[in-house]
Design a protein around this motif. Structure first.
Motif, PDB file in Angstrom:
ATOM      1  N   GLU A   1       0.850  -1.199   0.000  1.00  0.00           N
ATOM      2  CA  GLU A   1       0.000   0.000   0.000  1.00  0.00           C
ATOM      3  C   GLU A   1       0.877   1.238   0.000  1.00  0.00           C
ATOM      4  OE1 GLU A   1      -3.570  -1.972   2.649  1.00  0.00           O
ATOM      5  OE2 GLU A   1      -3.084   0.150   2.969  1.00  0.00           O
ATOM      6  N   PHE A   2       0.438   2.249  -0.727  1.00  0.00           N
ATOM      7  CA  PHE A   2       1.227   3.481  -0.770  1.00  0.00           C
ATOM      8  C   PHE A   2       0.326   4.705  -0.796  1.00  0.00           C
ATOM      9  CE2 PHE A   2       0.466   4.266  -5.310  1.00  0.00           C
ATOM     10  CZ  PHE A   2       0.242   2.994  -5.829  1.00  0.00           C
ATOM     11  N   GLU A   3       0.927   5.816  -0.339  1.00  0.00           N
ATOM     12  CA  GLU A   3       0.216   7.104  -0.346  1.00  0.00           C
ATOM     13  C   GLU A   3       0.740   7.943  -1.484  1.00  0.00           C
ATOM     14  OE1 GLU A   3      -0.197   7.221   4.513  1.00  0.00           O
ATOM     15  OE2 GLU A   3       1.047   8.724   3.518  1.00  0.00           O
ATOM     16  N   GLU A   4      -0.068   8.924  -1.878  1.00  0.00           N
ATOM     17  CA  GLU A   4       0.376   9.809  -2.952  1.00  0.00           C
ATOM     18  C   GLU A   4       0.227  11.270  -2.573  1.00  0.00           C
ATOM     19  OE1 GLU A   4       0.139   8.333  -7.055  1.00  0.00           O
ATOM     20  OE2 GLU A   4      -1.726   7.376  -6.427  1.00  0.00           O
ATOM     21  N   ASN A   5       1.250  12.053  -2.921  1.00  0.00           N
ATOM     22  CA  ASN A   5       1.279  13.481  -2.674  1.00  0.00           C
ATOM     23  C   ASN A   5       1.333  14.129  -4.054  1.00  0.00           C
ATOM     24  OD1 ASN A   5       1.797  16.039  -1.588  1.00  0.00           O
ATOM     25  ND2 ASN A   5       3.996  15.680  -1.500  1.00  0.00           N
ATOM     26  N   PHE A   6       0.207  14.661  -4.524  1.00  0.00           N
ATOM     27  CA  PHE A   6       0.154  15.167  -5.896  1.00  0.00           C
ATOM     28  C   PHE A   6       0.688  16.586  -6.004  1.00  0.00           C
ATOM     29  CE2 PHE A   6      -1.606  11.452  -7.440  1.00  0.00           C
ATOM     30  CZ  PHE A   6      -2.768  11.077  -6.769  1.00  0.00           C
ATOM     31  N   VAL A   7       1.588  16.776  -6.953  1.00  0.00           N
ATOM     32  CA  VAL A   7       2.099  18.106  -7.248  1.00  0.00           C
ATOM     33  C   VAL A   7       1.140  18.755  -8.227  1.00  0.00           C
ATOM     34  CG1 VAL A   7       4.010  19.399  -8.278  1.00  0.00           C
ATOM     35  CG2 VAL A   7       4.482  17.357  -6.896  1.00  0.00           C
TER      36      VAL A   7
END
Lengths: 221, 222
Positions: free
Chosen positions: A29-35
């Motif tokens: 599982e992973f998180e995402e930080n959108f630019v």
């Protein structure tokens, strides 16, 4: 701190997509930080979060990793998707680099002048059908196994599926002459982690839409 | 048959040069078969020697390896130049990918028009000074060791030296603001295998000249 890898990139495929695929295939599982803005990218740079001032960047195991290949190598190694020895790694690397080249060719269509796009895409599809896919068809035929290397799922299989699906978006019948790739596609798509990633609602990203291009260009230029 | 690795490429730097550096630094003798005409390339293709119809190709340990990074990773792994664990490998990979990006910019120069070349040369120098060299300068300063990763000589050090020398060919005083890199350059250049490779008569190739580029265009139809 959740402990999950955290991906920093735009909300689109680009250079981060293979990373998403590999983590998903590994069941991580992973998180995402959108630019989303230029200012956000500049802040990341100013804060010293991006080693070479570029994304992708993945926070994983206490590192702020950059450079797509470094990230993919690390994930593959950590989750045992990189073969059992140096020679299997060599084969996996060769196969993966070929797929990366094809991916690059497809992505480069985006940057072609409008009047050259169609011709360029046709050339790329031709390369897929004559230079790249025959190689993987032959590998599968040669050993008769389900996976490209060492009779075990590796990053090469994950990436081959990713690229097959990508090419099919431009040319749906691309696998017509590749029966083993067709069954490879079906089998690999059915692996539970991958099947889940292929379903709507997953973190898999869609192709960039024309309307998003100006906004994305603004972030990076 | 153990045999020496055999490199198939044109008689110039291109994508094979980093491989020559790595083998040389590892003290591994190698042979070279130069592609001088389009027919040579076509024969390799026809004989099925090139997995993706492209060079570099390196015959090593019974394999006909292609794809520069695959070849470099294999050599680095085989000769213990790839760190001691996954994390050290991660750092080596990050550093090497950075120098690959920088050298990649330089590699394209000879194929560009005079106008593009001038523009890109300025970009290369700016990138070297502000994006790439500061990273390696800081890494060396922070840990104070002789080598980039794990206090041990690795692929990352070899690749960085290659990149430094290549950028210096574009701008001789590029390291003036980087004292750690100056010292690094001196140290690594003095490692016996590398010192030997840097001497005239070694298999190190010179920068591309017009004649070489004209032939490359003919061989590869570009």
């Amino acid at each position: 701190m959740s402990g999950k890898p955290r991906l920093t990139y735009i909300n689109g495929r680009g250079r981060m997509e293979p990373v998403r695929w590999l983590l998903a295939a590994a069941g991580v599982e992973f998180e995402e930080n959108f630019v989303e803005t230029k200012e956000q990218l500049e802040k990341l740079i100013k804060d010293g979060d991006l080693l070479f001032q570029q994304v992708p960047m993945v926070e994983i195991d206490g590192m702020k990793m950059v450079q797509t290949r470094a990230i993919l190598n690390y994930i593959a190694g950590k989750y045992n998707l990189y073969g059992k020895d140096l020679k299997e790694r060599a084969l996996i690397d060769m196969y993966v680099e070929g797929l990366a080249d094809l991916n690059e060719l497809i992505s480069s269509n985006f940057f072609q002048p409008a009047d050259k796009k169609e011709e360029h895409l046709a050339t790329v599809m031709d390369k897929a059908a004559t230079r790249y896919f025959p190689v993987y068809e032959k590998v599968l035929k040669g050993h008769g196994q389900d996976f490209l290397v060492g009779n075990k799922l590796s990053r090469a299989d994950v990436q081959l599926l990713e690229i097959i699906l990508l090419v099919e978006e431009s040319k749906p019948d691309i696998l017509a002459k590749f029966p083993l790739l067709q069954s490879f596609k079906a089998k690999t798509s059915n692996i539970p982690n991958i099947k889940k990633f292929l379903q709507p609602g997953s973190q898999r990203k869609q192709p960039i839409q024309e309307k998003d291009i100006p906004r994305l260009m603004q972030i990076f230029h | 048959m153990a045999g020496k690795p055999k490199l198939h490429y044109t008689c110039g730097r291109g994508k094979m040069e980093s491989i020559r550096w790595l083998l040389a630094a590892a003290g591994v003798e190698f042979e070279e078969q130069f592609i001088e005409k389009n027919e040579h390339l076509e024969k390799l293709r026809k004989d099925g020697d090139l997995l993706f119809q492209q060079v570099p190709m390196v015959e090593i340990d019974g394999m006909k390896m292609v794809q520069t990074r695959a070849i470099l990773s294999y050599i680095a792994g085989k000769y213990n130049l790839y760190g001691k664990d996954l994390k050290e490998r991660a750092w080596i990979d990050m550093y090497v990918e950075g120098t690959t990006d920088l050298m990649g910019l330089i590699m394209q120069l000879p194929l560009q028009s005079a106008e593009m070349r001038e523009k890109n040369l300025a970009l290369i120098i700016e990138r070297a000074k502000t994006r790439y060299f500061p990273v390696y300068e800081k890494a060396l300063k922070d840990h104070g060791h002789d080598y980039l990763v794990g206090n041990k000589f690795s692929w990352a050090d070899i690749h960085l030296l290659e990149a430094i020398l290549m950028v210096e060919e574009c701008k001789p005083d590029i390291l003036s603001a980087f004292p750690q890199l100056q010292a690094f350059k001196g140290r690594i250049s003095n490692i016996p295998t590398i010192k030997k490779f840097l001497q005239p008569g070694s298999q190190r190739k010179p920068p591309a000249d017009d004649k070489y580029i004209a032939n490359v265009r003919k061989i590869f139809n570009i």
